[in-house]
Write a protein that holds these residues in place. Structure first.
Motif, PDB file in Angstrom:
ATOM      1  N   TYR A  27      39.079  50.676  37.822  1.00 16.88           N
ATOM      2  CA  TYR A  27      39.648  51.291  36.333  1.00 16.88           C
ATOM      3  C   TYR A  27      39.594  52.834  36.619  1.00 16.88           C
ATOM      4  O   TYR A  27      40.594  53.631  36.370  1.00 16.88           O
ATOM      5  CB  TYR A  27      38.996  51.068  35.163  1.00 16.88           C
ATOM      6  N   ALA A  35      36.329  46.636  39.751  1.00 16.97           N
ATOM      7  CA  ALA A  35      36.778  45.470  38.801  1.00 16.97           C
ATOM      8  C   ALA A  35      37.099  44.321  39.697  1.00 16.97           C
ATOM      9  O   ALA A  35      36.893  43.123  39.452  1.00 16.97           O
ATOM     10  CB  ALA A  35      37.823  45.790  37.808  1.00 16.97           C
ATOM     11  N   GLY A  56      33.381  39.758  32.426  1.00 21.56           N
ATOM     12  CA  GLY A  56      33.365  41.047  33.336  1.00 21.56           C
ATOM     13  C   GLY A  56      33.608  40.690  34.741  1.00 21.56           C
ATOM     14  O   GLY A  56      33.461  41.635  35.730  1.00 21.56           O
ATOM     15  N   SER A  57      33.783  39.344  35.125  1.00 20.45           N
ATOM     16  CA  SER A  57      33.514  39.158  36.663  1.00 20.45           C
ATOM     17  C   SER A  57      35.218  39.521  37.259  1.00 20.45           C
ATOM     18  O   SER A  57      35.459  39.757  38.225  1.00 20.45           O
ATOM     19  CB  SER A  57      33.796  37.496  36.670  1.00 20.45           C
ATOM     20  N   GLY A  58      36.160  39.708  36.328  1.00 22.92           N
ATOM     21  CA  GLY A  58      37.307  40.516  36.693  1.00 22.92           C
ATOM     22  C   GLY A  58      38.410  39.422  36.639  1.00 22.92           C
ATOM     23  O   GLY A  58      39.665  39.736  37.039  1.00 22.92           O
ATOM     24  N   LYS A  59      38.514  38.388  35.762  1.00 22.80           N
ATOM     25  CA  LYS A  59      39.580  37.499  35.650  1.00 22.80           C
ATOM     26  C   LYS A  59      40.742  38.381  35.002  1.00 22.80           C
ATOM     27  O   LYS A  59      41.860  38.134  35.660  1.00 22.80           O
ATOM     28  CB  LYS A  59      39.165  36.374  34.847  1.00 22.80           C
ATOM     29  N   SER A  60      40.709  38.901  33.765  1.00 27.25           N
ATOM     30  CA  SER A  60      41.925  39.841  33.334  1.00 27.25           C
ATOM     31  C   SER A  60      42.581  40.629  34.183  1.00 27.25           C
ATOM     32  O   SER A  60      43.689  40.875  34.047  1.00 27.25           O
ATOM     33  CB  SER A  60      41.496  40.241  31.492  1.00 27.25           C
ATOM     34  N   THR A  61      41.446  41.522  34.820  1.00 29.42           N
ATOM     35  CA  THR A  61      42.052  42.638  35.730  1.00 29.42           C
ATOM     36  C   THR A  61      43.035  41.941  36.796  1.00 29.42           C
ATOM     37  O   THR A  61      44.040  42.357  36.770  1.00 29.42           O
ATOM     38  CB  THR A  61      40.607  43.223  36.402  1.00 29.42           C
ATOM     39  N   HIS A 212      36.932  30.668  29.876  1.00 31.41           N
ATOM     40  CA  HIS A 212      35.562  30.573  30.087  1.00 31.41           C
ATOM     41  C   HIS A 212      35.233  29.089  29.815  1.00 31.41           C
ATOM     42  O   HIS A 212      34.220  28.649  29.959  1.00 31.41           O
ATOM     43  CB  HIS A 212      34.981  31.315  28.860  1.00 31.41           C
TER      44      HIS A 212
END
Ligand SMILES: Nc1ncnc2c1ncn2[C@@H]1O[C@H](COP(=O)(O)OP(=O)(O)OP(=O)(O)O)[C@@H](O)[C@H]1O
Length: 293
Positions: A27, A35, A56-61, A212
């Motif tokens: 980011y 990310a 915070g593992s990066g899924k949405s990124t 999730h």
């Protein structure tokens, strides 16, 4: 990466709708860790892939990179054979429908039908085709009777159904659900998942669901596990969720039946099916064990 039996190991070569090669995303340039770090994956045409991982593992990124919402500097993403660049971003995005987490943030129309038509209005589709399509997609998501309703009169599940209708109206090749059921009550969740299942099975829609919810992920053909910005493992839901090492490494909670099986096995009951079981399968298995006593 934890080695698992791969969904792709079959003899028949499948066509990939999405390929991601060595994607790294930060980011901020001075972020200590990216990310996403060197992520490579394939999404087969017509498949349902669940992307799971802790916060915070990066899924949405990853989803935002595939949809061209984030400008990555390292790696290659192709959708439908088109490489994602600044010039091709709209061609890529045209192939993708995104459904986000909060149903309230997705409405742009004053009524259900206006909302569903919105995506088509930007594509210069004639009015007659637009009306016909709105009716068709509302029928598909079983929301015809709410056509003239205002979005705030709808339940969370109904709002997500309208959002899905809006996406279907522009006929994408790929639908990405980014935690789309996480704000819904259990009834709404079942409603949306059965709709997605139907669209996937009957219309061959390619689905990526970021979730999730491991129970939701068990509906997929293929599961990709992200952990600390990298792919920690992937495979069928069965191979992923029955893999103790991977579950321990990533801190993911396996489905209820798998957890029950592990605790019964720890108590010396080792007669369970190795497969990931449905709740009914588990009950049948327990009855069989009991009758053998
Ligand atoms: N807009 C942003 N600006 C800066 N850092 C961000 C931004 N969005 C996410 N991050 C960081 O990037 C990393 C990956 O976040 P991401 O949202 O992709 O994870 P996630 O697996 O989708 O998490 P969650 O399940 O909580 O949504 C995290 O460290 C997060 O703090």
């Amino acid at each position: 990466m934890v080695e698992l039996k791969s969904y792709y190991s079959g003899e028949q070569a499948m066509e990939n709708l999405v390929t991601v090669e060595h994607l790294t995303y930060k980011y901020q340039q001075n972020d200590e860790r990216p990310a996403l770090s060197d992520v490579s994956l394939n999404i087969e045409k017509g498949s349902w892939t669940a992307i799971v991982g802790r916060n915070g593992s990066g899924k949405s990124t990853l989803a935002r990179c595939i949809d061209g919402l984030l400008d990555f500097k390292q790696g290659v993403i192709k959708v439908g054979g088109i490489e994602l660049t600044n010039d091709s971003v709209w061609q890529v995005r045209d192939q993708i429908g995104m459904i986000f987490q909060n149903p309230d943030n997705q409405f742009v129309g004053a009524t259900v039908e206006d909302d569903v038509a919105f995506g088509m209005e930007n594509k210069n589709i004639d009015t007659e085709t637009m009306h016909k399509t709105v009716n068709q997609v509302l029928e598909q998501v079983r929301m015809t009777e709410f056509k003239t309703h205002q979005p705030d009169q709808l339940s969370g599940g109904q709002k997500q159904r309208v959002a899905i209708a809006g996406v279907l109206a522009v006929a994408p090749d790929l639908i990405i659900l980014d935690e789309s059921t996480s704000m819904l009550d259990p009834e709404g969740r079942v409603e949306i998942l059965s709709l997605i299942k139907e669209l996937h099975q009957q219309k061959g829609l390619t689905v990526i669901s970021i979730t999730h919810d491991v129970n939701e992920a068990t509906l997929a053909d293929h599961v990709i596990v992200l952990n600390n910005s990298v792919i920690a493992g992937e495979g069928t839901p069965e191979s992923v969720f029955t893999n103790h090492k991977l579950m321990n490494l990533t801190g993911l909670e396996p489905p209820f039946t798998e957890r029950l099986k592990w605790s019964l096995e720890a108590k010396g009951l080792n007669h369970f099916d190795h497969q990931l079981m449905s709740e009914k399968g588990m009950v049948d298995n327990l009855w069989q064990l009991r009758s053998k006593k």
